[in-house]
Design an enzyme around this catalytic site. Sequence first.
Site, mmCIF file in Angstrom:
data_model
loop_
_atom_site.group_PDB
_atom_site.id
_atom_site.type_symbol
_atom_site.label_atom_id
_atom_site.label_comp_id
_atom_site.label_asym_id
_atom_site.label_seq_id
_atom_site.Cartn_x
_atom_site.Cartn_y
_atom_site.Cartn_z
ATOM 1 N N VAL A 34 -45.592 -13.683 -24.432
ATOM 2 C CA VAL A 34 -45.210 -12.436 -23.681
ATOM 3 C C VAL A 34 -46.261 -11.535 -23.641
ATOM 4 O O VAL A 34 -46.762 -10.914 -22.655
ATOM 5 C CB VAL A 34 -44.166 -11.685 -24.533
ATOM 6 C CG1 VAL A 34 -43.851 -10.305 -24.071
ATOM 7 C CG2 VAL A 34 -42.702 -12.595 -24.537
ATOM 8 N N ARG A 108 -31.189 -13.056 -30.655
ATOM 9 C CA ARG A 108 -32.077 -12.017 -30.731
ATOM 10 C C ARG A 108 -32.071 -11.265 -32.215
ATOM 11 O O ARG A 108 -32.919 -11.052 -32.701
ATOM 12 C CB ARG A 108 -32.212 -10.941 -29.571
ATOM 13 C CG ARG A 108 -32.588 -11.625 -28.290
ATOM 14 C CD ARG A 108 -32.479 -10.717 -27.243
ATOM 15 N NE ARG A 108 -32.800 -11.088 -25.727
ATOM 16 C CZ ARG A 108 -31.730 -11.811 -25.080
ATOM 17 N NH1 ARG A 108 -30.557 -11.910 -25.571
ATOM 18 N NH2 ARG A 108 -31.943 -12.318 -23.882
ATOM 19 N N THR A 139 -40.806 -6.431 -28.645
ATOM 20 C CA THR A 139 -40.519 -7.560 -29.725
ATOM 21 C C THR A 139 -39.024 -7.280 -29.962
ATOM 22 O O THR A 139 -38.311 -6.327 -29.960
ATOM 23 C CB THR A 139 -41.183 -6.940 -31.131
ATOM 24 O OG1 THR A 139 -42.656 -6.949 -30.878
ATOM 25 C CG2 THR A 139 -40.829 -8.058 -32.247
ATOM 26 N N ASP A 168 -32.968 -7.782 -17.986
ATOM 27 C CA ASP A 168 -31.448 -8.387 -17.678
ATOM 28 C C ASP A 168 -31.118 -7.781 -16.401
ATOM 29 O O ASP A 168 -30.560 -8.419 -15.414
ATOM 30 C CB ASP A 168 -30.382 -7.989 -18.724
ATOM 31 C CG ASP A 168 -30.984 -8.006 -20.001
ATOM 32 O OD1 ASP A 168 -30.819 -8.895 -20.918
ATOM 33 O OD2 ASP A 168 -32.036 -7.279 -20.424
ATOM 34 N N ARG A 171 -32.709 -9.795 -13.681
ATOM 35 C CA ARG A 171 -32.017 -11.197 -13.595
ATOM 36 C C ARG A 171 -30.694 -10.876 -12.590
ATOM 37 O O ARG A 171 -30.507 -11.959 -11.989
ATOM 38 C CB ARG A 171 -31.709 -11.696 -15.111
ATOM 39 C CG ARG A 171 -33.054 -12.202 -15.696
ATOM 40 C CD ARG A 171 -32.776 -12.623 -16.995
ATOM 41 N NE ARG A 171 -33.856 -13.093 -17.763
ATOM 42 C CZ ARG A 171 -34.192 -13.229 -19.148
ATOM 43 N NH1 ARG A 171 -33.333 -12.479 -19.793
ATOM 44 N NH2 ARG A 171 -35.140 -13.919 -19.410
ATOM 45 N N HIS A 195 -30.017 -5.132 -25.394
ATOM 46 C CA HIS A 195 -30.667 -6.393 -24.584
ATOM 47 C C HIS A 195 -30.148 -7.462 -25.372
ATOM 48 O O HIS A 195 -30.952 -8.058 -26.574
ATOM 49 C CB HIS A 195 -32.071 -6.175 -24.569
ATOM 50 C CG HIS A 195 -33.017 -7.390 -24.243
ATOM 51 N ND1 HIS A 195 -32.729 -8.090 -23.042
ATOM 52 C CD2 HIS A 195 -34.057 -8.136 -24.844
ATOM 53 C CE1 HIS A 195 -33.599 -9.101 -23.167
ATOM 54 N NE2 HIS A 195 -34.315 -9.147 -23.940
HETATM 55 N N1 LIG Z 1 -37.845 -7.440 -24.773
HETATM 56 C C1 LIG Z 1 -37.564 -8.731 -24.003
HETATM 57 O O1 LIG Z 1 -37.235 -8.419 -22.835
HETATM 58 C C2 LIG Z 1 -38.410 -9.727 -24.564
HETATM 59 C C3 LIG Z 1 -38.732 -9.819 -25.679
HETATM 60 N N2 LIG Z 1 -39.436 -11.002 -26.268
HETATM 61 C C4 LIG Z 1 -39.949 -10.962 -27.682
HETATM 62 O O2 LIG Z 1 -41.024 -10.896 -27.712
HETATM 63 C C5 LIG Z 1 -41.833 -11.193 -28.901
HETATM 64 C C6 LIG Z 1 -42.995 -11.900 -28.762
HETATM 65 O O3 LIG Z 1 -42.667 -13.163 -28.037
HETATM 66 P P1 LIG Z 1 -43.642 -14.420 -27.560
HETATM 67 O O4 LIG Z 1 -44.876 -13.774 -27.174
HETATM 68 O O5 LIG Z 1 -43.048 -15.544 -27.000
HETATM 69 O O6 LIG Z 1 -44.255 -15.071 -29.148
HETATM 70 P P2 LIG Z 1 -45.378 -15.708 -29.483
HETATM 71 O O7 LIG Z 1 -45.026 -16.072 -30.930
HETATM 72 O O8 LIG Z 1 -45.866 -16.501 -28.481
HETATM 73 O O9 LIG Z 1 -46.540 -14.369 -29.785
HETATM 74 C C7 LIG Z 1 -46.149 -13.337 -30.830
HETATM 75 C C8 LIG Z 1 -47.625 -13.120 -31.151
HETATM 76 O O10 LIG Z 1 -47.590 -11.954 -32.234
HETATM 77 C C9 LIG Z 1 -48.657 -12.301 -32.949
HETATM 78 N N3 LIG Z 1 -48.490 -11.481 -34.341
HETATM 79 C C10 LIG Z 1 -47.496 -11.520 -35.303
HETATM 80 N N4 LIG Z 1 -47.679 -10.609 -36.246
HETATM 81 C C11 LIG Z 1 -48.770 -9.784 -35.854
HETATM 82 C C12 LIG Z 1 -49.219 -8.687 -36.486
HETATM 83 N N5 LIG Z 1 -48.875 -7.922 -37.603
HETATM 84 N N6 LIG Z 1 -50.076 -8.040 -35.558
HETATM 85 C C13 LIG Z 1 -50.731 -8.413 -34.290
HETATM 86 N N7 LIG Z 1 -50.193 -9.734 -34.066
HETATM 87 C C14 LIG Z 1 -48.955 -10.253 -34.619
HETATM 88 C C15 LIG Z 1 -48.586 -13.768 -33.377
HETATM 89 O O11 LIG Z 1 -49.961 -13.941 -33.929
HETATM 90 C C16 LIG Z 1 -48.451 -14.342 -31.845
HETATM 91 O O12 LIG Z 1 -49.661 -14.437 -31.136
HETATM 92 C C17 LIG Z 1 -40.424 -11.863 -29.488
HETATM 93 O O13 LIG Z 1 -39.758 -11.207 -30.570
HETATM 94 C C18 LIG Z 1 -39.639 -12.370 -28.283
HETATM 95 O O14 LIG Z 1 -38.313 -12.393 -28.737
HETATM 96 C C19 LIG Z 1 -39.384 -11.968 -25.297
HETATM 97 C C20 LIG Z 1 -39.046 -12.019 -24.200
HETATM 98 C C21 LIG Z 1 -38.300 -11.008 -23.447
HETATM 99 C C1 LIG Z 2 -36.252 -13.576 -24.838
HETATM 100 C C2 LIG Z 2 -35.796 -12.431 -24.380
HETATM 101 O O1 LIG Z 2 -35.239 -11.494 -24.945
HETATM 102 C C3 LIG Z 2 -35.308 -12.585 -22.808
HETATM 103 O O2 LIG Z 2 -36.047 -13.274 -22.165
HETATM 104 O O3 LIG Z 2 -34.515 -12.110 -22.470
#
Ligand SMILES: NC(=O)C1=CN([C@@H]2O[C@H](COP(=O)(O)OP(=O)(O)OC[C@H]3O[C@@H](n4cnc5c(N)ncnc54)[C@H](O)[C@@H]3O)[C@@H](O)[C@H]2O)C=CC1
Ligand SMILES: CC(=O)C(=O)O
Length: 332
Positions: A34, A108, A139, A168, A171, A195
């Site tokens: 992300v 989530r 996050t 959302d 989408r 969300h």
């Molecule tokens: N709000 C929304 O619409 C969406 C939210 N998300 C959320 O975004 C978050 C990240 O998802 P992804 O990038 O796919 O996960 P990912 O696992 O690919 O990346 C997370 C990154 O955070 C880093 N990290 C963990 N703790 C850390 C810290 N204390 N300081 C700095 N970096 C740290 C990790 O090393 C990793 O590179 C998840 O919680 C996911 O559910 C994902 C998609 C949509």
């Molecule tokens: C992962 C997430 O929150 C989304 O794609 O809606």
Amino acid sequence: MNFENLFTPSLEEKIIPSIIRQPRKGVIIGAGQVGMACAYSLLIQNILDEIVIVDINQHKLAGEVMDLNHGLPFLEPTLIRAGTLADGENADIVIITAGAKQKPGETRLDLVNRNVEIFQSLIPEVVKYCSTAILLIITNPVDIMTYVCLKISGLPSSSVIGSGTVLDTARFRYLLSEKLQLDPRSLHAYIIGEHGDSEVPVWSKVNISGMHILDETREEDEQIEPELDKIFAQVKNAAYEIIQRKGATSYAIGLAVAQITQSILRNQNRVLTVSSLINNIHGIQDVCLSLPAVVNRQGVTRVLNLSLNQTELQQLQLSSQILRQIIEQLDL
Ligand SMILES: NC(=O)C1=CN([C@@H]2O[C@H](COP(=O)(O)OP(=O)(O)OC[C@H]3O[C@@H](n4cnc5c(N)ncnc54)[C@H](O)[C@@H]3O)[C@@H](O)[C@H]2O)C=CC1
Ligand SMILES: CC(=O)C(=O)O
């Protein structure tokens, strides 16, 4: 050869860019799927002049930053670097994507304990170095994490925003526009509330040029209502479907973050379904969730009191109760 003498910028080259406007600086925390999709979208839309990316996985972070920098000859000048929060001084915006993500089948809300623990150590550091920035939380569970960030940071509620249901809503508009064969930008519709699984489609307000969706479709298709229910189910389950297939969602959230960031930094007053602290609207108290809100250089300055029908109101209140119950279990 002395490279320093090779090129000496003229006075105009040094001064004019700073006269035109202040450079816009953003920090992205989390260089995962992300975080990097956000960086890419912000970069190709020329929304920031400087992007600092922070991650505990320094090795991966260095590779990601190299890869982005190699694209700069195709783009407007932007300074992109791997850094720490200390490099975030004077940042205009901090985009927080750090933390655990859903595994296939997880909700989530299942992420809450892992990600609250991360925020408990992360947010005080963010405030220490970037106290004047707007904080944009991605996050998950994003509404809870926005509330947690607000409480830990002690920042004004206008400055702490969650991406909420902007994704959302996108989408929803995309799927409806596909059904109606329209450009999604010509179709106005909102998803509000959490969300997540309790999110609410505001069917009473879906319109094309002010014309309600059922007025537009009734003559063409008597069966439209079950079709519309199916569309909402696809919106609600989109993340589960994508995560089951590719492990994460990234491109659309990256674009959503770019739009929110643009509205903040260019002071656009866009109305977006971001998550923010809600008090005294639709009987909701002390919870972060999404309602259409005005987003500008101050953050969220106004939440719109969207009129809802009885079903929508009940669904929204249920969504807020679900979030409130989780907040009450946290040690904040
Ligand atoms: N709000 C929304 O619409 C969406 C939210 N998300 C959320 O975004 C978050 C990240 O998802 P992804 O990038 O796919 O996960 P990912 O696992 O690919 O990346 C997370 C990154 O955070 C880093 N990290 C963990 N703790 C850390 C810290 N204390 N300081 C700095 N970096 C740290 C990790 O090393 C990793 O590179 C998840 O919680 C996911 O559910 C994902 C998609 C949509
Ligand atoms: C992962 C997430 O929150 C989304 O794609 O809606």
